[in-house]
Design a protein around this motif. Structure first.
Motif, PDB file in Angstrom:
ATOM      1  N   MET A 178       1.024  -1.196  -0.176  1.00  0.00           N
ATOM      2  CA  MET A 178       0.080   0.005  -0.071  1.00  0.00           C
ATOM      3  C   MET A 178       0.878   1.217   0.065  1.00  0.00           C
ATOM      4  O   MET A 178       1.816   1.379   0.817  1.00  0.00           O
ATOM      5  CB  MET A 178      -0.902   0.043   1.219  1.00  0.00           C
ATOM      6  N   SER A 179       0.648   2.208  -0.947  1.00  0.00           N
ATOM      7  CA  SER A 179       1.507   3.406  -0.811  1.00  0.00           C
ATOM      8  C   SER A 179       0.776   4.471  -0.498  1.00  0.00           C
ATOM      9  O   SER A 179      -0.365   4.708  -0.400  1.00  0.00           O
ATOM     10  CB  SER A 179       1.711   3.426  -2.444  1.00  0.00           C
ATOM     11  N   VAL A 180       1.698   5.426   0.182  1.00  0.00           N
ATOM     12  CA  VAL A 180       1.053   6.581   0.731  1.00  0.00           C
ATOM     13  C   VAL A 180       1.375   7.685   0.025  1.00  0.00           C
ATOM     14  O   VAL A 180       2.278   8.036  -0.464  1.00  0.00           O
ATOM     15  CB  VAL A 180       1.718   6.864   2.146  1.00  0.00           C
ATOM     16  N   THR A 181       0.347   8.620  -0.292  1.00  0.00           N
ATOM     17  CA  THR A 181       0.530   9.953  -1.124  1.00  0.00           C
ATOM     18  C   THR A 181       0.683  10.970  -0.160  1.00  0.00           C
ATOM     19  O   THR A 181       0.007  11.257   0.735  1.00  0.00           O
ATOM     20  CB  THR A 181      -0.507  10.135  -2.049  1.00  0.00           C
ATOM     21  N   VAL A 182       1.864  11.694  -0.525  1.00  0.00           N
ATOM     22  CA  VAL A 182       2.261  12.737   0.210  1.00  0.00           C
ATOM     23  C   VAL A 182       1.937  13.952  -0.684  1.00  0.00           C
ATOM     24  O   VAL A 182       2.219  14.028  -1.861  1.00  0.00           O
ATOM     25  CB  VAL A 182       3.706  12.817   0.496  1.00  0.00           C
ATOM     26  N   ILE A 183       0.970  14.744   0.039  1.00  0.00           N
ATOM     27  CA  ILE A 183       0.495  16.140  -0.514  1.00  0.00           C
ATOM     28  C   ILE A 183       1.275  17.168  -0.143  1.00  0.00           C
ATOM     29  O   ILE A 183       1.247  17.627   1.135  1.00  0.00           O
ATOM     30  CB  ILE A 183      -1.005  16.388  -0.143  1.00  0.00           C
ATOM     31  N   ASN A 184       2.083  18.033  -1.026  1.00  0.00           N
ATOM     32  CA  ASN A 184       2.520  19.158  -0.591  1.00  0.00           C
ATOM     33  C   ASN A 184       2.086  20.341  -1.127  1.00  0.00           C
ATOM     34  O   ASN A 184       1.631  20.502  -2.362  1.00  0.00           O
ATOM     35  CB  ASN A 184       4.017  19.054  -1.279  1.00  0.00           C
ATOM     36  N   TYR A 185       1.699  21.333  -0.172  1.00  0.00           N
ATOM     37  CA  TYR A 185       0.688  22.448  -0.390  1.00  0.00           C
ATOM     38  C   TYR A 185       1.951  23.678  -0.939  1.00  0.00           C
ATOM     39  O   TYR A 185       2.663  23.859  -0.097  1.00  0.00           O
ATOM     40  CB  TYR A 185      -0.102  23.021   0.705  1.00  0.00           C
ATOM     41  N   ASP A 186       1.735  24.304  -1.953  1.00  0.00           N
ATOM     42  CA  ASP A 186       2.434  25.344  -2.436  1.00  0.00           C
ATOM     43  C   ASP A 186       2.182  26.637  -1.567  1.00  0.00           C
ATOM     44  O   ASP A 186       0.896  26.763  -1.401  1.00  0.00           O
ATOM     45  CB  ASP A 186       2.387  25.436  -3.945  1.00  0.00           C
ATOM     46  N   ARG A 187       3.076  27.180  -1.036  1.00  0.00           N
ATOM     47  CA  ARG A 187       2.778  28.309  -0.006  1.00  0.00           C
ATOM     48  C   ARG A 187       2.177  29.541  -1.170  1.00  0.00           C
ATOM     49  O   ARG A 187       1.379  30.049  -0.653  1.00  0.00           O
ATOM     50  CB  ARG A 187       4.076  28.817   0.509  1.00  0.00           C
ATOM     51  N   ALA A 188       2.566  29.551  -2.424  1.00  0.00           N
ATOM     52  CA  ALA A 188       1.861  30.433  -3.458  1.00  0.00           C
ATOM     53  C   ALA A 188       0.457  30.427  -3.338  1.00  0.00           C
ATOM     54  O   ALA A 188      -0.211  31.434  -3.952  1.00  0.00           O
ATOM     55  CB  ALA A 188       2.751  30.480  -4.648  1.00  0.00           C
ATOM     56  N   MET A 189       0.037  29.151  -3.265  1.00  0.00           N
ATOM     57  CA  MET A 189      -1.447  29.041  -3.456  1.00  0.00           C
ATOM     58  C   MET A 189      -2.318  29.507  -2.186  1.00  0.00           C
ATOM     59  O   MET A 189      -3.474  29.652  -2.242  1.00  0.00           O
ATOM     60  CB  MET A 189      -1.557  27.262  -3.424  1.00  0.00           C
ATOM     61  N   GLY A 190      -1.701  29.656  -1.142  1.00  0.00           N
ATOM     62  CA  GLY A 190      -2.257  30.212  -0.174  1.00  0.00           C
ATOM     63  C   GLY A 190      -3.382  29.419   0.491  1.00  0.00           C
ATOM     64  O   GLY A 190      -4.330  30.045   1.046  1.00  0.00           O
ATOM     65  N   ARG A 191      -3.098  28.209   0.644  1.00  0.00           N
ATOM     66  CA  ARG A 191      -4.143  27.330   1.202  1.00  0.00           C
ATOM     67  C   ARG A 191      -4.049  27.321   2.838  1.00  0.00           C
ATOM     68  O   ARG A 191      -4.929  27.056   3.558  1.00  0.00           O
ATOM     69  CB  ARG A 191      -3.940  25.849   0.508  1.00  0.00           C
ATOM     70  N   TRP A 192      -2.849  27.658   3.450  1.00  0.00           N
ATOM     71  CA  TRP A 192      -2.846  27.375   4.974  1.00  0.00           C
ATOM     72  C   TRP A 192      -1.670  28.845   5.061  1.00  0.00           C
ATOM     73  O   TRP A 192      -0.664  28.533   4.770  1.00  0.00           O
ATOM     74  CB  TRP A 192      -2.105  26.204   5.067  1.00  0.00           C
ATOM     75  N   GLU A 193      -2.403  29.777   5.683  1.00  0.00           N
ATOM     76  CA  GLU A 193      -1.733  31.151   6.033  1.00  0.00           C
ATOM     77  C   GLU A 193      -1.959  31.468   7.476  1.00  0.00           C
ATOM     78  O   GLU A 193      -2.983  32.364   7.661  1.00  0.00           O
ATOM     79  CB  GLU A 193      -2.073  32.230   5.103  1.00  0.00           C
ATOM     80  N   PRO A 194      -1.429  30.568   8.368  1.00  0.00           N
ATOM     81  CA  PRO A 194      -1.724  31.140  10.014  1.00  0.00           C
ATOM     82  C   PRO A 194      -1.494  32.370  10.125  1.00  0.00           C
ATOM     83  O   PRO A 194      -0.197  32.871   9.958  1.00  0.00           O
ATOM     84  CB  PRO A 194      -0.749  30.045  10.661  1.00  0.00           C
ATOM     85  N   ASN A 195      -2.216  33.350  10.675  1.00  0.00           N
ATOM     86  CA  ASN A 195      -2.021  34.624  11.308  1.00  0.00           C
ATOM     87  C   ASN A 195      -1.416  35.478  10.064  1.00  0.00           C
ATOM     88  O   ASN A 195      -0.525  36.313  10.343  1.00  0.00           O
ATOM     89  CB  ASN A 195      -0.946  34.533  12.508  1.00  0.00           C
ATOM     90  N   ALA A 196      -2.032  35.415   8.789  1.00  0.00           N
ATOM     91  CA  ALA A 196      -1.421  36.105   7.767  1.00  0.00           C
ATOM     92  C   ALA A 196      -1.362  37.525   8.003  1.00  0.00           C
ATOM     93  O   ALA A 196      -0.483  38.310   7.766  1.00  0.00           O
ATOM     94  CB  ALA A 196      -2.314  35.784   6.446  1.00  0.00           C
ATOM     95  N   ARG A 197      -2.537  38.025   8.511  1.00  0.00           N
ATOM     96  CA  ARG A 197      -2.751  39.172   8.995  1.00  0.00           C
ATOM     97  C   ARG A 197      -1.662  39.988   9.663  1.00  0.00           C
ATOM     98  O   ARG A 197      -1.075  40.954   9.376  1.00  0.00           O
ATOM     99  CB  ARG A 197      -3.946  39.744   9.300  1.00  0.00           C
ATOM    100  N   GLY A 198      -1.790  39.300  10.890  1.00  0.00           N
ATOM    101  CA  GLY A 198      -0.583  39.744  11.748  1.00  0.00           C
ATOM    102  C   GLY A 198       1.024  39.699  11.465  1.00  0.00           C
ATOM    103  O   GLY A 198       1.846  40.505  11.606  1.00  0.00           O
ATOM    104  N   ARG A 199       1.263  38.670  10.381  1.00  0.00           N
ATOM    105  CA  ARG A 199       2.545  38.660   9.770  1.00  0.00           C
ATOM    106  C   ARG A 199       2.815  39.688   8.713  1.00  0.00           C
ATOM    107  O   ARG A 199       3.586  40.319   8.890  1.00  0.00           O
ATOM    108  CB  ARG A 199       2.461  37.250   9.200  1.00  0.00           C
ATOM    109  N   LEU A 200       1.766  40.171   8.074  1.00  0.00           N
ATOM    110  CA  LEU A 200       1.786  41.108   7.114  1.00  0.00           C
ATOM    111  C   LEU A 200       1.935  42.712   7.938  1.00  0.00           C
ATOM    112  O   LEU A 200       2.814  43.387   7.504  1.00  0.00           O
ATOM    113  CB  LEU A 200       0.597  41.453   6.405  1.00  0.00           C
TER     114      LEU A 200
END
Length: 202
Positions: free
Chosen positions: A1-23
Motif C-alpha cells: 500500500m502506498s502513501v501519497t504525500v501532498i505538498n501544499y504550495d505556499r503561493a497557493m495560499g491554502r494555509w496562512e496562519p495569522n497572515a494578517r499579523g505577519r503582514l
C-alpha cells in the motif's frame, strides 16, 4: 500500500496562519528599516512569507497595514458606550468606553511606539490617522444618540473623548517601559474636566 504525500504550495495560499499579523509585523519592520515610501507591497508580502494576492485579501494598500485595527476599536468603543450605566452622563460614558479599549493596546506598547513614529514621519499617514479618529468620533456620537443623548451634546462628548484618546495615546507611546494607557487616558480626562471647570489641572 502506498502513501501519497501532498505538498501544499505556499503561493497557493491554502494555509496562512495569522497572515494578517505577519503582514503587519513585516510592514512595520520594513518601514522602520527602509522607510514607508521606499517599501513596496511585494517586499512586505515577501518578508511575511506570503504572496501579494494574500496581502490584498487583507489590506487595500500598504498604508492600510497601519490602520487595520480600526474596526475592532470602533466596535469595542461603541459596545462599551452602550453598556455604560444609565446614570452615566455623555462624557462619563465615553470615558468608560476608552477605559474598556485600553487593553487592546496595552500589550502592544512597543509595536504602537513603532507605528506612531512611522505615522508622525509622513503627512499622508498623519492624514489617514486623522480620518480614523474622525470615524471613531462619529461612531461614539452615534452610540451616545442611541442612549438618548441629544445634539450637540453627543458630538461634543464624542469629539472631546477622541481628543483625550489622541493626547493620551501620544503621551503613552512617548513613554518607555510599561506605561499604562488607561491611566494616561484617565489623567487626560481629569485635565479636561479641570479645563472645562475653569480650574488648574492636577
Amino acid at each position: 500500500m502506498s502513501v501519497t504525500v501532498i505538498n501544499y504550495d505556499r503561493a497557493m495560499g491554502r494555509w496562512e496562519p495569522n497572515a494578517r499579523g505577519r503582514l503587519e509585523e513585516a510592514a512595520l519592520e520594513l518601514y522602520g528599516e527602509r522607510g514607508y515610501e521606499q517599501t513596496t507591497v511585494a517586499e512586505i508580502a515577501r518578508r511575511a512569507g506570503l504572496t501579494e494576492r494574500t496581502f490584498f485579501r487583507h489590506f487595500a494598500d500598504k498604508r492600510e497595514v497601519l490602520f487595520g485595527g480600526g474596526k475592532l476599536l470602533e466596535e469595542r468603543l461603541t459596545a462599551a458606550v452602550a453598556a455604560a450605566p444609565d446614570s452615566a452622563g455623555p462624557l462619563e460614558a465615553v470615558a468608560a468606553a476608552l477605559d474598556a479599549a485600553g487593553p487592546l493596546f496595552q500589550e502592544r506598547h512597543e509595536r504602537s511606539r513603532r507605528r506612531q513614529a512611522i505615522i508622525l514621519a509622513h503627512a499622508e499617514l498623519r492624514e489617514r490617522e486623522l480620518i480614523k479618529l474622525a470615524t471613531l468620533a462619529r461612531a461614539l456620537a452615534g452610540a451616545l444618540r442611541e442612549r438618548g443623548v441629544g445634539e450637540p451634546a453627543a458630538s461634543l462628548a464624542a469629539e472631546a473623548g477622541i481628543a483625550v484618546f489622541k493626547i493620551a495615546f501620544e503621551r503613552w507611546t512617548d513613554e518607555p517601559g510599561e506605561a499604562d494607557l488607561r491611566q494616561a487616558m484617565r489623567e487626560a480626562f481629569a485635565e479636561l474636566r479641570a479645563v472645562t471647570a475653569g480650574t488648574p489641572g492636577p
